[in-house]
Design a protein around this motif. Structure first.
Motif, PDB file in Angstrom:
ATOM      1  N   ASP A 327      10.219 -38.579 -33.986  1.00 45.55           N
ATOM      2  CA  ASP A 327       9.909 -38.794 -35.193  1.00 45.55           C
ATOM      3  C   ASP A 327       7.819 -39.031 -34.895  1.00 45.55           C
ATOM      4  N   GLU A 328       7.842 -39.186 -35.827  1.00 47.08           N
ATOM      5  CA  GLU A 328       5.638 -39.290 -35.152  1.00 47.08           C
ATOM      6  C   GLU A 328       5.411 -40.605 -34.955  1.00 47.08           C
ATOM      7  N   PRO A 329       5.762 -42.074 -34.850  1.00 48.66           N
ATOM      8  CA  PRO A 329       5.664 -42.496 -35.253  1.00 48.66           C
ATOM      9  C   PRO A 329       5.869 -42.777 -33.090  1.00 48.66           C
ATOM     10  N   ALA A 330       7.047 -42.269 -33.002  1.00 56.10           N
ATOM     11  CA  ALA A 330       7.770 -42.269 -31.917  1.00 56.10           C
ATOM     12  C   ALA A 330       6.814 -41.376 -30.739  1.00 56.10           C
ATOM     13  N   GLU A 331       6.125 -39.946 -31.437  1.00 49.61           N
ATOM     14  CA  GLU A 331       5.466 -39.015 -30.918  1.00 49.61           C
ATOM     15  C   GLU A 331       3.707 -39.699 -30.632  1.00 49.61           C
ATOM     16  N   ALA A 332       3.757 -40.537 -31.583  1.00 45.89           N
ATOM     17  CA  ALA A 332       2.619 -41.545 -31.367  1.00 45.89           C
ATOM     18  C   ALA A 332       2.452 -42.825 -30.032  1.00 45.89           C
ATOM     19  N   GLU A 333       3.760 -43.326 -29.703  1.00 47.80           N
ATOM     20  CA  GLU A 333       3.810 -44.280 -29.095  1.00 47.80           C
ATOM     21  C   GLU A 333       4.175 -43.427 -27.433  1.00 47.80           C
ATOM     22  N   THR A 334       4.810 -42.826 -27.386  1.00 48.40           N
ATOM     23  CA  THR A 334       4.868 -41.780 -26.437  1.00 48.40           C
ATOM     24  C   THR A 334       3.607 -41.389 -26.075  1.00 48.40           C
ATOM     25  N   VAL A 335       2.887 -40.967 -26.769  1.00 44.76           N
ATOM     26  CA  VAL A 335       1.184 -40.725 -26.572  1.00 44.76           C
ATOM     27  C   VAL A 335       0.681 -42.024 -25.829  1.00 44.76           C
ATOM     28  N   ALA A 336       1.086 -42.982 -26.421  1.00 46.30           N
ATOM     29  CA  ALA A 336       0.299 -44.546 -25.824  1.00 46.30           C
ATOM     30  C   ALA A 336       0.420 -44.490 -24.549  1.00 46.30           C
ATOM     31  N   ARG A 337       2.050 -44.494 -24.222  1.00 47.62           N
ATOM     32  CA  ARG A 337       2.194 -44.892 -22.773  1.00 47.62           C
ATOM     33  C   ARG A 337       2.347 -43.950 -22.230  1.00 47.62           C
ATOM     34  N   GLN A 338       1.661 -42.711 -22.458  1.00 49.12           N
ATOM     35  CA  GLN A 338       0.692 -41.138 -21.204  1.00 49.12           C
ATOM     36  C   GLN A 338      -0.314 -41.962 -21.209  1.00 49.12           C
ATOM     37  N   VAL A 339      -0.591 -42.176 -22.236  1.00 54.39           N
ATOM     38  CA  VAL A 339      -2.505 -42.574 -21.954  1.00 54.39           C
ATOM     39  C   VAL A 339      -2.901 -43.704 -21.143  1.00 54.39           C
ATOM     40  N   ILE A 343      -4.826 -43.545 -17.487  1.00 54.16           N
ATOM     41  CA  ILE A 343      -5.788 -44.978 -17.159  1.00 54.16           C
ATOM     42  C   ILE A 343      -5.619 -45.644 -16.007  1.00 54.16           C
ATOM     43  N   ALA A 344      -4.379 -45.890 -16.287  1.00 50.85           N
ATOM     44  CA  ALA A 344      -3.820 -46.876 -14.829  1.00 50.85           C
ATOM     45  C   ALA A 344      -3.802 -45.514 -13.408  1.00 50.85           C
ATOM     46  N   ALA A 345      -3.700 -44.556 -13.844  1.00 45.34           N
ATOM     47  CA  ALA A 345      -4.095 -43.420 -12.640  1.00 45.34           C
ATOM     48  C   ALA A 345      -5.362 -43.235 -11.929  1.00 45.34           C
ATOM     49  N   GLY A 346      -6.222 -44.049 -12.626  1.00 45.08           N
ATOM     50  CA  GLY A 346      -7.797 -43.288 -12.701  1.00 45.08           C
ATOM     51  C   GLY A 346      -8.452 -42.883 -12.988  1.00 45.08           C
ATOM     52  N   VAL A 347      -7.963 -42.287 -14.775  1.00 45.57           N
ATOM     53  CA  VAL A 347      -8.650 -41.694 -15.418  1.00 45.57           C
ATOM     54  C   VAL A 347      -9.678 -42.749 -16.230  1.00 45.57           C
ATOM     55  N   PRO A 348     -10.593 -42.454 -16.636  1.00 48.58           N
ATOM     56  CA  PRO A 348     -11.679 -43.383 -17.499  1.00 48.58           C
ATOM     57  C   PRO A 348     -11.347 -42.935 -18.996  1.00 48.58           C
ATOM     58  N   ALA A 349     -10.819 -43.907 -19.600  1.00 48.33           N
ATOM     59  CA  ALA A 349     -10.097 -44.029 -21.241  1.00 48.33           C
ATOM     60  C   ALA A 349     -11.331 -42.945 -22.116  1.00 48.33           C
ATOM     61  N   ARG A 350     -12.112 -42.505 -21.853  1.00 48.43           N
ATOM     62  CA  ARG A 350     -13.680 -42.218 -21.859  1.00 48.43           C
ATOM     63  C   ARG A 350     -13.130 -41.238 -22.376  1.00 48.43           C
ATOM     64  N   GLU A 351     -12.854 -40.915 -21.291  1.00 45.73           N
ATOM     65  CA  GLU A 351     -12.347 -39.048 -20.489  1.00 45.73           C
ATOM     66  C   GLU A 351     -10.992 -38.656 -21.219  1.00 45.73           C
ATOM     67  N   ILE A 352     -10.633 -39.078 -21.734  1.00 47.52           N
ATOM     68  CA  ILE A 352      -9.023 -38.779 -23.102  1.00 47.52           C
ATOM     69  C   ILE A 352      -9.191 -38.519 -24.441  1.00 47.52           C
ATOM     70  N   ALA A 353      -8.608 -37.558 -24.458  1.00 51.69           N
ATOM     71  CA  ALA A 353      -9.090 -37.261 -25.748  1.00 51.69           C
ATOM     72  C   ALA A 353      -7.530 -37.001 -26.267  1.00 51.69           C
ATOM     73  N   VAL A 354      -7.057 -37.278 -27.678  1.00 59.78           N
ATOM     74  CA  VAL A 354      -5.706 -37.032 -28.295  1.00 59.78           C
ATOM     75  C   VAL A 354      -6.302 -36.205 -29.532  1.00 59.78           C
ATOM     76  N   LEU A 355      -6.157 -34.738 -30.193  1.00 59.12           N
ATOM     77  CA  LEU A 355      -6.544 -34.091 -31.187  1.00 59.12           C
ATOM     78  C   LEU A 355      -5.124 -33.601 -31.557  1.00 59.12           C
ATOM     79  N   PHE A 356      -5.916 -33.486 -32.844  1.00 62.13           N
ATOM     80  CA  PHE A 356      -4.763 -33.015 -34.357  1.00 62.13           C
ATOM     81  C   PHE A 356      -5.911 -32.772 -35.514  1.00 62.13           C
ATOM     82  N   ARG A 357      -4.602 -31.681 -36.592  1.00 61.73           N
ATOM     83  CA  ARG A 357      -5.185 -31.184 -37.036  1.00 61.73           C
ATOM     84  C   ARG A 357      -5.729 -31.099 -38.533  1.00 61.73           C
ATOM     85  N   VAL A 358      -5.298 -32.720 -38.448  1.00 59.10           N
ATOM     86  CA  VAL A 358      -5.936 -33.148 -40.276  1.00 59.10           C
ATOM     87  C   VAL A 358      -6.323 -34.331 -39.686  1.00 59.10           C
TER      88      VAL A 358
END
Length: 687
Positions: A327-339, A343-358
């Motif tokens: 479901d959508e909340p599960a998808e958002a939580e999964t994305v948050a976990r992957q993000v 970040i823990a692996a060294g990717v700066p937060a400003r170099e990450i984007a979440v893009l959606f249609r609307v």
């Protein structure tokens, strides 16, 4: 700068652009291929070789930020005086200058938003629309104005164009007419009227046209695939029959047709200008081969004129990750976990984007990121330099700069000032307070960068004022949340494309083939924003416990590299937890190399690897496809592509499992053609 410096460091195609200093020139530039580099070096080379004077060049962009970047790069090349502006900024400057002379009186005031006037127009018609409906009406009026449709003509032209207005077309026309009456009565202009009046003044006053054309003799137009008829009218008026013009665009990134933009000016440029040089930039320096392969596969078979096949220049990176959630909340939580993992692996937060249609899709991600303690920035909301805390800080910094003592350390001075308005060593809790803190922290970080270059407080304030004019916000330490449209022209190390289901992408109201293809290009724009990490995800239901009726976007067919979900262990939410499926890389069955191109994924092998196949079976499959397509009155590729038939002939499936394992045979095609194909593969007759 020596003359040859303008050509240094360019690849062969970029150099060809830079050396094509006389128009007309059409540059078809794919995503990440260095188009800005090519056109700035072209301008610099034209200036250095005496072909053009800097002040005679007008470079037209679609955003103030892009104009600022172009001017900054030209300054780095030692070229000063080139005018780089948006269509509206250039036209408004000309209109304001000539208005007192040819019209008389004060120039009209610019309306930043149509909504206040539209509210009054509706009241005069005794209508009380909701705000969302009003925004849609504003969009219809903007479309009408850029396509030069008068209020009386709108209903017929909207129907012809397949528009679906929020209220009956005749009602839109009445509101449009009332809006225009109010605008004229109050001596106001909107962005469309600025372009229209500038073209009209030049057409009706020869001395104005002569002066403008005398100043601007060389034109460069970026993002030419997004030009609308009104902008083209003004551009033609500026040119006045001359052909010293260089246009740059990418037909693969045409995503604004709904607002009146049309790619035909780009794709037909050589028809309009038979002597034009047409140069293609396809070397992608932004993304890894894995990202580029997915982007190319996404557009394979798309009906896009002059489609550009990108060629990756970067080393290999990780394969794209595909995740299916309950479901959508599960998808958002999964994305948050992957993000958080990135970040823990060294990717700066400003170099990450979440893009959606609307934009409405952002809420669930805002909640998930807030719960996970991830800083985020909502792009497309209030502009950075218009935020109250930023405006307050700039006023204080400006005042301090006037009395700054010599030798006062810049970074410390800025921190002292900003600490008085809310900058603390650690971010506060709460969404609003944290957003305010992030803004102030971005100013402090920018001061530290400038201090490292030897800057002082007056120079820092001047830099802020320049950035405010060019809408060039400093980088902020937070994950970007943005719509796919708002992400155009930007790039990140890691991109998450979310909500990829049929009905959302393509959006449910994309009904015609042209509209569906534009949705495909929109996803392509999203994919090509990623430099290294690319995650694509979708949810089977809207809410926990809801009916799992959704299916992944049809655009992903044949690209995911998986045919069955790989379930990860449930997360902390128990039965509501996200259950991601991560696509393992699809490997060549001959040499074992990772396959990233869609056609190779369908074959299950590299295009260059040898493979035996049953020629008789391939011939019978082609005959069956021809008969089936003829009966359905559709092109043969709609049934199956040549690559899919080749894969069938090579792998000879005899069971349903074998057939479904072939990339490119999705659920719909399996249900429609599976039985017939299996019968043929088992040696049956073609019907």
């Amino acid at each position: 700068m020596e003359r040859d410096d303008a050509l240094a460091g360019l690849d062969p195609e970029q150099r060809e652009v830079a050396e094509a200093v006389r128009g007309p020139v059409c540059v078809l530039a794919g995503a990440g291929t260095g188009k800005t580099r090519a056109i700035t070096h072209r301008i610099a080379h034209a200036v250095r070789t005496g072909v053009a004077e800097p002040h005679s060049v007008l470079a037209v962009t679609f955003t103030t930020r892009a104009a600022g970047e172009l001017k900054q790069r030209l300054r780095g090349l030692g070229v000063h005086g080139v005018q780089a502006r948006t269509f509206h900024a250039a036209a408004l400057r000309q209109l304001t200058y000539f208005w007192p002379r040819v019209i008389g009186g004060e120039p009209p005031r610019v309306v930043e938003s149509k909504l206040p006037l539209l509210v009054e127009a509706c009241r005069s018609l005794r209508r009380t629309p909701e705000r969302a409906e009003l925004r849609d009406v504003a969009s219809e009026i903007e479309w009408a104005k850029v396509t030069q449709a008068a209020p009386d003509d709108y209903p017929a032209l909207a129907a012809k164009a397949g528009r679906t207005p929020p209220v009956p077309a005749e009602e839109v026309a009445r509101v449009y007419e009332a809006y225009e009456a109010l605008r004229r009565e109050r001596h106001l202009v909107d962005f469309e009227t600025i372009l229209e009046l500038t073209a009209a003044v030049m057409t009706e006053h020869a001395e104005v046209a002569a002066q403008i054309r005398g100043q601007y003799r060389h034109f460069v137009v970026d993002e030419y695939q997004d030009v609308n008829p009104l902008q083209k009218l003004l551009l033609d008026t500026w040119l006045g029959g001359r052909d010293e013009i260089c246009v740059v665009g990418d037909p693969n990134q045409t995503i604004y047709s709904f607002s009146g933009a049309t790619p035909r000016y780009l794709t037909n440029f050589a028809v309009e200008h038979p002597s034009a040089a047409v140069i293609r930039l396809v070397r992608d320096y932004r993304s890894t081969p894995q990202v580029v392969g997915l982007a190319n596969g996404l557009l394979a078979g798309a009906r896009t004129p002059h489609r550009l096949e990108l060629v990756a220049q970067r080393p290999d990176g990780p394969p794209p990750v595909f995740t299916e959630c309950e479901d959508e909340p599960a998808e958002a939580e999964t994305v948050a976990r992957q993000v958080k993992e990135l970040i823990a692996a060294g990717v700066p937060a400003r170099e990450i984007a979440v893009l959606f249609r609307v934009n409405a899709q952002s809420e669930v991600y805002e909640q998930a990121f807030g719960a996970a303690g991830i800083s985020y920035l909502l792009r497309g909301a209030e502009r950075f330099f218009e935020r109250p805390e930023v405006r307050q800080a700039v006023v204080l910094l400006r005042g301090a700069a006037r009395s700054a003592g010599a030798g006062e350390p810049l970074a410390q001075a800025v921190h002292d000032i900003l600490s008085g308005v809310g900058l603390t060593p650690e971010p506060p809790g709460g969404g609003g307070a944290r957003e305010r803190w992030e803004s102030l922290k971005a100013l402090a970080d920018l001061a530290e960068d400038l201090a490292a270059e030897g800057g002082d407080l007056p120079r820092f304030v001047a830099e802020l004022e320049r950035r405010a004019t060019e809408q060039h916000a400093p980088p902020m330490e937070g994950v970007t949340l943005a719509s796919l449209h708002a992400a155009k022209g930007l790039e990140w190390d890691a991109v998450f494309l979310v909500g990829l289901t049929d009905g959302m992408l393509p959006i449910v109201y994309a009904e015609t083939p042209e509209q569906v293809e534009e949705e495909r290009r929109l996803l392509y724009v999203g994919v090509t924003r990623a430099r290294l990490h690319l995650h694509l995800s979708w949810a089977l239901a809207r809410s926990p416990g809801g009916r799992r009726a959704r299916r992944p976007s049809r655009f992903l067919d044949g690209l995911t590299g998986v045919r069955a979900p790989v379930r990860a262990p449930a997360a902390s939410r128990g039965p509501r937890a996200a259950r991601p499926r991560v696509a393992a890389p699809l490997l060549c069955r001959v040499c074992g190399k990772t396959l990233t191109v869609a056609g190779e994924q369908k074959l299950g092998r590299c295009a260059t690897c040898p493979a035996d196949f049953d020629e008789d079976l391939l011939a019978r499959l082609k005959l069956w496809r021809t008969n089936t397509a003829k009966a359905a009155k559709v092109p043969t590729y709609v049934v199956f592509t040549d690559v899919t038939l080749q894969a069938l002939a090579e792998r000879v499936p005899t069971t349903e499992e074998d057939l479904q394992a072939i990339a490119g045979i999705g659920r719909v095609k399996f249900e429609r053609y599976g039985e017939a194909v299996l019968e043929i593969c088992r040696g049956g007759e073609v019907t």
